[in-house]
Design an enzyme around this catalytic site. Sequence first.
Site, PDB file in Angstrom:
ATOM      1  N   GLU A   1      -6.650  -7.955   4.133  1.00  0.00           N
ATOM      2  CA  GLU A   1      -7.310  -6.728   3.686  1.00  0.00           C
ATOM      3  C   GLU A   1      -8.762  -7.096   3.393  1.00  0.00           C
ATOM      4  O   GLU A   1      -9.094  -7.592   2.310  1.00  0.00           O
ATOM      5  CB  GLU A   1      -6.584  -6.154   2.476  1.00  0.00           C
ATOM      6  CG  GLU A   1      -5.152  -5.758   2.825  1.00  0.00           C
ATOM      7  CD  GLU A   1      -4.319  -5.300   1.640  1.00  0.00           C
ATOM      8  OE1 GLU A   1      -4.908  -5.015   0.568  1.00  0.00           O
ATOM      9  OE2 GLU A   1      -3.086  -5.233   1.775  1.00  0.00           O
TER      10      GLU A   1
ATOM     11  N   HIS B   1      -5.275 -10.076  -0.855  1.00  0.00           N
ATOM     12  CA  HIS B   1      -4.478 -10.088   0.366  1.00  0.00           C
ATOM     13  C   HIS B   1      -5.435 -10.428   1.503  1.00  0.00           C
ATOM     14  O   HIS B   1      -6.357  -9.669   1.793  1.00  0.00           O
ATOM     15  CB  HIS B   1      -3.815  -8.732   0.601  1.00  0.00           C
ATOM     16  CG  HIS B   1      -2.735  -8.428  -0.407  1.00  0.00           C
ATOM     17  ND1 HIS B   1      -2.430  -7.149  -0.819  1.00  0.00           N
ATOM     18  CD2 HIS B   1      -1.887  -9.248  -1.072  1.00  0.00           C
ATOM     19  CE1 HIS B   1      -1.446  -7.196  -1.703  1.00  0.00           C
ATOM     20  NE2 HIS B   1      -1.102  -8.469  -1.864  1.00  0.00           N
TER      21      HIS B   1
ATOM     22  N   HIS C   1      -8.561  -3.464  -2.312  1.00  0.00           N
ATOM     23  CA  HIS C   1      -7.530  -3.658  -1.289  1.00  0.00           C
ATOM     24  C   HIS C   1      -7.821  -2.776  -0.081  1.00  0.00           C
ATOM     25  O   HIS C   1      -8.848  -2.105  -0.012  1.00  0.00           O
ATOM     26  CB  HIS C   1      -6.154  -3.315  -1.865  1.00  0.00           C
ATOM     27  CG  HIS C   1      -5.619  -4.341  -2.815  1.00  0.00           C
ATOM     28  ND1 HIS C   1      -4.533  -5.123  -2.532  1.00  0.00           N
ATOM     29  CD2 HIS C   1      -6.031  -4.710  -4.050  1.00  0.00           C
ATOM     30  CE1 HIS C   1      -4.279  -5.930  -3.546  1.00  0.00           C
ATOM     31  NE2 HIS C   1      -5.180  -5.695  -4.492  1.00  0.00           N
TER      32      HIS C   1
ATOM     33  N   GLU D   1      -7.783   1.127  -3.010  1.00  0.00           N
ATOM     34  CA  GLU D   1      -7.425   1.030  -1.588  1.00  0.00           C
ATOM     35  C   GLU D   1      -8.520   1.757  -0.821  1.00  0.00           C
ATOM     36  O   GLU D   1      -8.693   2.968  -0.963  1.00  0.00           O
ATOM     37  CB  GLU D   1      -6.063   1.674  -1.335  1.00  0.00           C
ATOM     38  CG  GLU D   1      -4.921   1.072  -2.143  1.00  0.00           C
ATOM     39  CD  GLU D   1      -4.372  -0.211  -1.538  1.00  0.00           C
ATOM     40  OE1 GLU D   1      -4.758  -0.530  -0.392  1.00  0.00           O
ATOM     41  OE2 GLU D   1      -3.555  -0.880  -2.195  1.00  0.00           O
TER      42      GLU D   1
END
Length: 443
Positions: free
Chosen positions: A89, A86, A193, A284
């Site tokens: 990110e 992404h 991420h 994350e």
Amino acid sequence: MGRLWVLGLLFWASLWLIPGLQFRYHNTVEMEQYLKSVIDNYPSFTHLHSIGKSVEGRELWVLVLGKFPTEHKLGIPEFKYVANMHGNEVVGRVLLLQLIEHLTKNYLRDPSVTLLLNSSRIHILPSMNPDGFEAAVPGCLRTKGRYNKHRVDLNRNFPDAFSRGKEQMREPEVQAVMDWLRSEPFVLSANLHGGDMVASYPYDNSNKGIELQGGASVTPDDDVFVYLARTYSFSHTLMHMGKPCTDSTGFQNGITNGYRWYRVSGGMQDYNYIWGQCFEVTLELSCCKYPSEKMLPGLWAENKAALLAYMQQIHLGVKGQVLDANRLPVANALVEVLGRKNQYPFRTNHNGEFYRLLLPGNYTLKVTAEGQAPVIETLSISYGPDRFSALIHNFVLAGSRRDPDTAVPTDSGNAKESHFTPIHGACLLSRYLATFLICQELL
């Protein structure tokens, strides 16, 4: 002797003269320049190649580090980190560049880094979506740059074993990663991420079959995935605390089953595990997707130990070869752990190699190959990461094929030679629960 001493001194002095990587966001051109400088400065243990191009034609650069950087070697497991799929990110992209800096500057100087690079081959893809990165703007919740140039979410574009709908077109970035997976026998991976603080593990999707258990979509290797996620979260300075981001409820121990969190169809981690025989978790790493540059040193400090500890887990379980009666490698042989029914059974590569991540314990493995009698053996597997090597065990097929139901189990002898004492068992369990200090005292 004196001349050699002087040359050695000049070599180590030259390492200190190589400029350090700044904590800032490097654009695609700057990132390419940095990666090319790495292979110029450390040609003996690094290799740079592109696995494909983005929609706008930007190279998807992968840096490989290891004692044998240019090709797979028998018994050396393959690891990969992927970031920035992404485009907005961006923390993972920065962290992987800093990780490259750390590994290159400490190889042959730091014992743990040296052992890691000598015992495994590390692949780093800092940016899977460079087009998205170039379009992204700083901000915690903004979505500009998330998708590729075709406005496609790359983490929804992989084949999905749970979805039986119309086959979709693969984006060039996704196809490049799929081809990459087929080109290397990857064993362990993580996908970096941002936007929360948690280690998420498969499955991300479900068809509400037997895998759906209590709101989670559970793989046959759920124990290994929970352990891997906990390894990262408890090695991270904050993640294991499970504190919520502003728009999140938080996660116990800083981990979650992907499906329990939210359903993802066409995700990369499920594809890695189901079809690539590669265990992957999604990390994350920051509540803010595109934080200010002043936060980057702190984010590196939070994640550095976790990034290193996670890579070392590639040495869990057992590895070896499947050989025929003439001791020749058998490609495409099935290597199954009884009691763990994978959607697509693990198979040997063209060298007859297999790698199977397993926690310490006793396991019965069944090996099957066309035209060969099946072999069933029970192995006692101890904890490999501390030694930077999984248990090494080869399976030898007898030759003529018999009915699988009449295959005679054999004792490999590993159980008799094992040092898996009750004390070690308690220690390994405590590792699993992340209570490392108790372990050290017992041993």
